[in-house]
Design an enzyme around this catalytic site. Structure first.
Site: not given
Ligand code: SDX
Length: 393
Positions: A270, A328
Site C-alpha cells: 500500500h 483488496d
Molecule cells: C488500493 O491509496 C489508497 O488509499 C488506495 C486504496 C483505497 O482505499 O483507495 O487503499 C485502495 O488501491 C489498495 C492497493 C491495491 N493494489 C494492489 O493490491 C496491487 C498490488 N500492490 C502494489 O502494486 C503496490 O503495493 C501499490 C501500488 C499498492 C503500492 O506500490 P508502491 O508505492 O511501489 O509500494 P511501496 O513503495 O510500498 O513498495 C515498496 C517496495 C517496492 O520495491 P523497491 O522499489 O523498494 O525495491 O515493495 C515492492 C515495491 O516494488 N512492492 C511489492 C508489492 N508492493 C510493493 N512487491 C511485491 N508485491 C507487491 N504487492
C-alpha cells in the site's frame, strides 16, 4: 548548466490538502472516518449510517437516519432514457468501461448540479449519486448477463435492494439472506472513503475546475479501474486462481521478489499502510463468515489466500518492505462467493467509494479559498532553441 536552464517549480513537497473526513496512520494501521475507527463502524453501523457520517461529520440520530434513508429511496430510479444508453455497449464490455460512461452520461440529466454555489443543488447531487449508483451498477451486471433490468424495491435496505436488483429474475424474486446483506453492507463500509487516494484526488482535481460533480465522479471511476488501485480485487482473485494450490505459493512468492519479474502479489502492499490494513482484518473475518454460511469454507481458494498471507507475513522480503494484505486481498473471495463475476468487483468498489468521492468534492467546494488544481513540474526537457529549416535537418 550546459545550455540548460534550471527551473524552480516553487514547491518541494507533493501537493497535499486539508480534510476533516478520514484519518490514516499508515505505520500504526489506523483508519478513522470523522474520528470513528473503521473496525467499530464496520461492526456496528450500517452503510447508510456511515454515508451520513462521512457527508455530514456526525453520526445520525435515529430520526436523521430515517429521513436520510427515505430521501435515498426517493432517488434510486434512473431516467428511463439512461436505460437505452446501455444498448451502445457490447455485452462483453468490461463493467468498469460501462460505469465510467454511464456515470458521466448521468450528468446530462441533472444540469442544475453544475451550480456548485447552490447548497441544495450540491446536497441533491450527493443524494442522487449515492441513491442511483446501486441501480446503475446492478443494471450493468444484468446487461452483461443478458437479463432484464430489475427496479429498486423501497421496502428493502440499501444493501438488500442492491442484491435484489442484481440477482432477482422475472421468474422469481431473490430471497436476500440477511447475513449476506450484512456482508454486502460491511463491504460497502470498508470501501467508503480512504483519504487522498488516487481516485479521490482525481475527483478533487476534476471538480476543482467547476466541472459537473457527476463528471468528476466519472473521472474517479476511470482512475479506480487500474489494477494498482481499485482493480486489485479482480486481479487478486485472478492471482489466487492462477496459484491454484498451496504447494505453488513459493513459486509466486519468488516471482514477487524478483526485480526482473513484473509480477506483484495483488492485494498486498500500500502507498500509505506500512502495517496491516485495518480493513483487511475485517474483510478476512467477513470472508470466513460468508464462505461458512454458504458451505464453501473448504474452498481451495481460501486455503491458498490464508497460506499465502501466512507465508508472506513471515517472509523477510515482505517484512522488510512492510508489505501487508490490503483491503483488496480478501474482498474478491467474498464477492465471488456471493455470486458476482470478478469483472464486477471494481464496480462494487466504485459504488461504495461514491460517498467518499462526493464528500471530499463537497469539502473542497465548501472552502472559500479553493482554486482550480494545477500541479507543477520539474522541467527536464531541451533548453530554449531556434527553429531549424527543413533543408538543414
Ligand atoms: C488500493 O491509496 C489508497 O488509499 C488506495 C486504496 C483505497 O482505499 O483507495 O487503499 C485502495 O488501491 C489498495 C492497493 C491495491 N493494489 C494492489 O493490491 C496491487 C498490488 N500492490 C502494489 O502494486 C503496490 O503495493 C501499490 C501500488 C499498492 C503500492 O506500490 P508502491 O508505492 O511501489 O509500494 P511501496 O513503495 O510500498 O513498495 C515498496 C517496495 C517496492 O520495491 P523497491 O522499489 O523498494 O525495491 O515493495 C515492492 C515495491 O516494488 N512492492 C511489492 C508489492 N508492493 C510493493 N512487491 C511485491 N508485491 C507487491 N504487492
Amino acid at each position: 548548466q550546459s545550455g540548460q536552464f534550471t527551473f524552480d517549480p516553487g514547491f518541494t513537497s507533493t501537493a497535499s490538502c486539508e480534510s476533516q473526513i478520514t484519518f490514516i496512520d499508515g505505520e500504526e494501521g489506523i483508519l478513522l472516518h470523522r474520528g470513528y475507527p473503521i473496525g467499530q463502524l464496520a461492526g456496528k453501523a450500517t452503510f447508510p449510517e456511515v454515508c451520513y457520517l462521512i457527508l455530514n461529520g456526525e453520526l445520525p440520530s435515529k430520526s436523521d437516519l430515517g429521513t436520510f434513508n427515505e430521501e435515498i429511496k426517493q432517488h434510486t430510479l434512473l431516467h428511463t432514457q439512461l436505460d437505452r444508453f446501455f444498448d451502445g455497449f457490447r455485452r462483453d464490455s468490461h463493467p468498469m468501461a460501462m460505469l465510467t460512461g454511464a456515470v458521466g452520461a448521468m450528468a446530462s440529466f441533472y444540469p442544475g448540479a453544475m451550480d456548485s454555489e447552490d447548497p441544495e443543488e450540491r446536497r441533491l447531487a450527493s443524494i442522487r449519486l449515492i441513491a442511483k449508483m446501486p441501480t446503475l451498477c446492478a443494471r450493468i451486471l444484468k446487461y452483461t448477463m443478458g437479463q432484464k433490468f430489475v427496479d429498486p424495491r423501497n421496502e428493502l435496505s440499501y444493501a438488500e435492494n442492491f442484491l435484489s436488483m442484481c440477482f432477482s429474475v422475472t421468474a422469481e424474486d431473490y430471497n436476500v439472506d440477511p447475513k449476506i446483506a450484512r456482508a454486502m453492507d460491511r463491504f460497502f463500509i470498508l470501501h467508503a472513503d480512504h483519504e487522498q487516494n488516487a481516485s479521490t484526488s482525481t475527483v478533487r482535481l476534476a471538480g476543482s475546475s467547476g466541472a459537473h460533480p457527476f463528471a468528476a465522479v466519472a473521472a474517479g471511476v476511470a482512475c479506480l479501474w487500474g489494477p494498482s488501485h481499485g482493480g486489485a480485487n479482480e486481479a487478486c482473485l485472478n492471482m489466487l486462481h492462477e496459484i491454484g494450490s498451496v504447494d505453488r505459493i513459493p513459486e509466486f512468492i519468488a516471482r514477487a521478489k524478483d526485480k526482473n519479474d513484473s509480477f506483484r502479489l495483488m492485494g498486498f502492499g500500500h502507498r500509505v499502510y506500512k502495517n496491516y490494513d485495518p480493513r483487511a482484518t475485517v474483510m478476512r473475518e467477513s470472508a470466513h463468515e460468508v464462505l461458512d454460511l454458504l458451505g464453501l469454507k473448504d474452498q481451495p481458494i481460501l486455503k491458498v489466500a490464508m497460506e499465502l498471507e501466512r507465508i508472506a507475513l513471515e517472509d523477510e522480503y515482505f517484512v522488510d518492505k512492510k508489505l501487508y494484505p490490503n483491503v483488496d486481498f480478501y474482498s474478491g473471495i467474498i464477492l465471488d462467493a456471493i455470486g458476482f463475476p470478478k469483472q464486477m468487483f471494481t464496480v462494487l468498489f466504485a459504488l461504495a467509494r461514491t460517498v467518499g468521492w462526493i464528500a471530499q468534492l463537497n469539502e473542497m467546494l465548501d472552502d472559500p479559498t479553493q482554486r482550480i488544481g494545477r500541479p507543477r513540474q520539474i522541467y527536464t526537457g531541451a533548453a530554449m532553441r531556434d527553429y531549424v529549416p527543413m533543408d538543414q535537418r
